[in-house]
Design a protein around this motif. Structure first.
Motif, PDB file in Angstrom:
ATOM      1  N   LYS A 173       0.829  -1.212   0.000  1.00  0.00           N
ATOM      2  CA  LYS A 173       0.000   0.000   0.000  1.00  0.00           C
ATOM      3  C   LYS A 173       0.863   1.261   0.000  1.00  0.00           C
ATOM      4  O   LYS A 173       0.536   2.253  -0.667  1.00  0.00           O
ATOM      5  CB  LYS A 173      -0.938  -0.001   1.216  1.00  0.00           C
ATOM      6  N   TYR A 174       1.953   1.223   0.739  1.00  0.00           N
ATOM      7  CA  TYR A 174       2.793   2.410   0.834  1.00  0.00           C
ATOM      8  C   TYR A 174       3.531   2.674  -0.476  1.00  0.00           C
ATOM      9  O   TYR A 174       3.670   3.828  -0.909  1.00  0.00           O
ATOM     10  CB  TYR A 174       3.776   2.272   1.990  1.00  0.00           C
ATOM     11  N   TYR A 175       3.984   1.616  -1.115  1.00  0.00           N
ATOM     12  CA  TYR A 175       4.647   1.773  -2.413  1.00  0.00           C
ATOM     13  C   TYR A 175       3.687   2.433  -3.414  1.00  0.00           C
ATOM     14  O   TYR A 175       4.064   3.375  -4.120  1.00  0.00           O
ATOM     15  CB  TYR A 175       5.106   0.419  -2.939  1.00  0.00           C
ATOM     16  N   ARG A 179       3.968   5.932  -5.469  1.00  0.00           N
ATOM     17  CA  ARG A 179       4.015   5.869  -6.929  1.00  0.00           C
ATOM     18  C   ARG A 179       2.982   6.811  -7.551  1.00  0.00           C
ATOM     19  O   ARG A 179       3.250   7.441  -8.572  1.00  0.00           O
ATOM     20  CB  ARG A 179       3.780   4.437  -7.397  1.00  0.00           C
ATOM     21  N   HIS A 180       1.827   6.919  -6.911  1.00  0.00           N
ATOM     22  CA  HIS A 180       0.764   7.775  -7.450  1.00  0.00           C
ATOM     23  C   HIS A 180       1.098   9.266  -7.350  1.00  0.00           C
ATOM     24  O   HIS A 180       0.413  10.094  -7.956  1.00  0.00           O
ATOM     25  CB  HIS A 180      -0.558   7.490  -6.735  1.00  0.00           C
ATOM     26  N   SER A 192       7.368  11.287   5.719  1.00  0.00           N
ATOM     27  CA  SER A 192       7.131   9.965   5.132  1.00  0.00           C
ATOM     28  C   SER A 192       5.701   9.477   5.294  1.00  0.00           C
ATOM     29  O   SER A 192       5.210   8.686   4.480  1.00  0.00           O
ATOM     30  CB  SER A 192       8.089   8.942   5.753  1.00  0.00           C
ATOM     31  N   THR A 193       5.012   9.922   6.321  1.00  0.00           N
ATOM     32  CA  THR A 193       3.646   9.466   6.546  1.00  0.00           C
ATOM     33  C   THR A 193       2.637  10.210   5.676  1.00  0.00           C
ATOM     34  O   THR A 193       1.524   9.734   5.455  1.00  0.00           O
ATOM     35  CB  THR A 193       3.283   9.606   8.041  1.00  0.00           C
ATOM     36  N   GLU A 194       3.033  11.355   5.136  1.00  0.00           N
ATOM     37  CA  GLU A 194       2.105  12.169   4.348  1.00  0.00           C
ATOM     38  C   GLU A 194       1.515  11.421   3.154  1.00  0.00           C
ATOM     39  O   GLU A 194       0.292  11.457   2.933  1.00  0.00           O
ATOM     40  CB  GLU A 194       2.799  13.456   3.893  1.00  0.00           C
ATOM     41  N   PRO A 195       2.318  10.687   2.335  1.00  0.00           N
ATOM     42  CA  PRO A 195       1.713   9.942   1.224  1.00  0.00           C
ATOM     43  C   PRO A 195       0.703   8.899   1.694  1.00  0.00           C
ATOM     44  O   PRO A 195      -0.305   8.659   1.026  1.00  0.00           O
ATOM     45  CB  PRO A 195       2.920   9.274   0.543  1.00  0.00           C
ATOM     46  N   ALA A 196       0.980   8.283   2.842  1.00  0.00           N
ATOM     47  CA  ALA A 196       0.060   7.286   3.379  1.00  0.00           C
ATOM     48  C   ALA A 196      -1.277   7.913   3.749  1.00  0.00           C
ATOM     49  O   ALA A 196      -2.347   7.353   3.454  1.00  0.00           O
ATOM     50  CB  ALA A 196       0.690   6.610   4.595  1.00  0.00           C
ATOM     51  N   ILE A 197      -1.237   9.073   4.375  1.00  0.00           N
ATOM     52  CA  ILE A 197      -2.467   9.774   4.755  1.00  0.00           C
ATOM     53  C   ILE A 197      -3.228  10.209   3.511  1.00  0.00           C
ATOM     54  O   ILE A 197      -4.458  10.081   3.423  1.00  0.00           O
ATOM     55  CB  ILE A 197      -2.146  10.989   5.647  1.00  0.00           C
TER      56      ILE A 197
END
Length: 232
Positions: A173-175, A179-180, A192-197
């Protein structure tokens, strides 16, 4: 599988040193070696990857011979133009060796006081979630300013936390979350957590460690020198 990704691509310009801060020696060993050793010794960490400029690969390999006590190092990735692109390069390098459900633990080489307890806390907390972020509560009153000169509003400090590393994520999910954001959005990511959120991942918060500070200024470096000297 639990794989650590150490970010060591920074230049450390704010410190005013001739070499990147993570390679400065403290107590006769480079700063990066402290996190390498902690992660190598942790029983639940299966492998280590490092993001670093190719100019430093040879030296890092020499240090790994001494501080990667359990020989977990798998390979290098080259840094990007900002921190998050460096993270993505690391994920790309690791991808062929990872399953979607595996965990990637991202840590800064300039945070040398990583503890095995903090690593364990991240690994335990990820159960039932997509990731884990260690945080520290705000102790001071926090204000917002839109122009950097005057106060715009008072923020509720009980709802504001300072994020730390290591940050832990489910790899697949994180990759995809990173990528998006290619090719341009990723250049504006600060944590680093920003893309996950942004991708709607479920990120749990756990207590951080005030000793696990990032060496950014000369005062930070002197603070670490004192602590490392006291610990012998």
């Amino acid at each position: 599988m639990n794989v650590a990704l150490i970010l060591s691509g920074g230049t450390g310009t704010r410190l005013g040193s001739e070499i990147p801060k993570q390679y400065i020696e403290v107590c006769e060993r480079p700063i990066i070696s402290y996190s390498i050793r902690c992660l190598s010794e942790h029983r639940a960490i299966d492998a280590i990857w490092i993001v670093a400029d190719s100019l430093w690969h040879e030296l890092i390999e020499k240090w790994l011979q001494k501080f990667d006590v359990n020989r977990k190092f798998q390979g290098f990735a080259l840094p990007g133009s900002n921190r998050q692109l460096s993270v993505y390069h690391g994920l790309e390098a690791m991808k062929a060796h990872m399953n979607d459900a595996d965990n990637v633990l991202i840590h800064d080489a300039a945070r040398p006081l990583l503890s095995s307890e903090q690593v364990s806390d991240c690994l335990e907390a990820v159960n039932g979630h997509d990731g884990v972020l260690p945080v520290l509560p705000m102790k001071d009153t926090v204000y917002s300013s839109t122009d950097g000169r005057t106060v715009a509003s008072l923020l509720n400090r009980t709802e504001i936390y300072a994020g730390q590393a290591p940050e832990l994520f489910r790899f697949g999910k994180y990759y995809e979350a990173n990528r998006h954001l290619l090719p341009d959005q990723i250049l504006h990511i600060n944590g680093s957590t920003e893309p996950a959120i942004m991708a709607g991942m479920d990120i749990a918060m756990i207590n951080g460690d005030e000793n696990n500070f990032k060496i950014t200024t000369q005062a930070d470096l002197e603070r670490f020198r004192r602590i490392a000297g006291e610990r012998g």
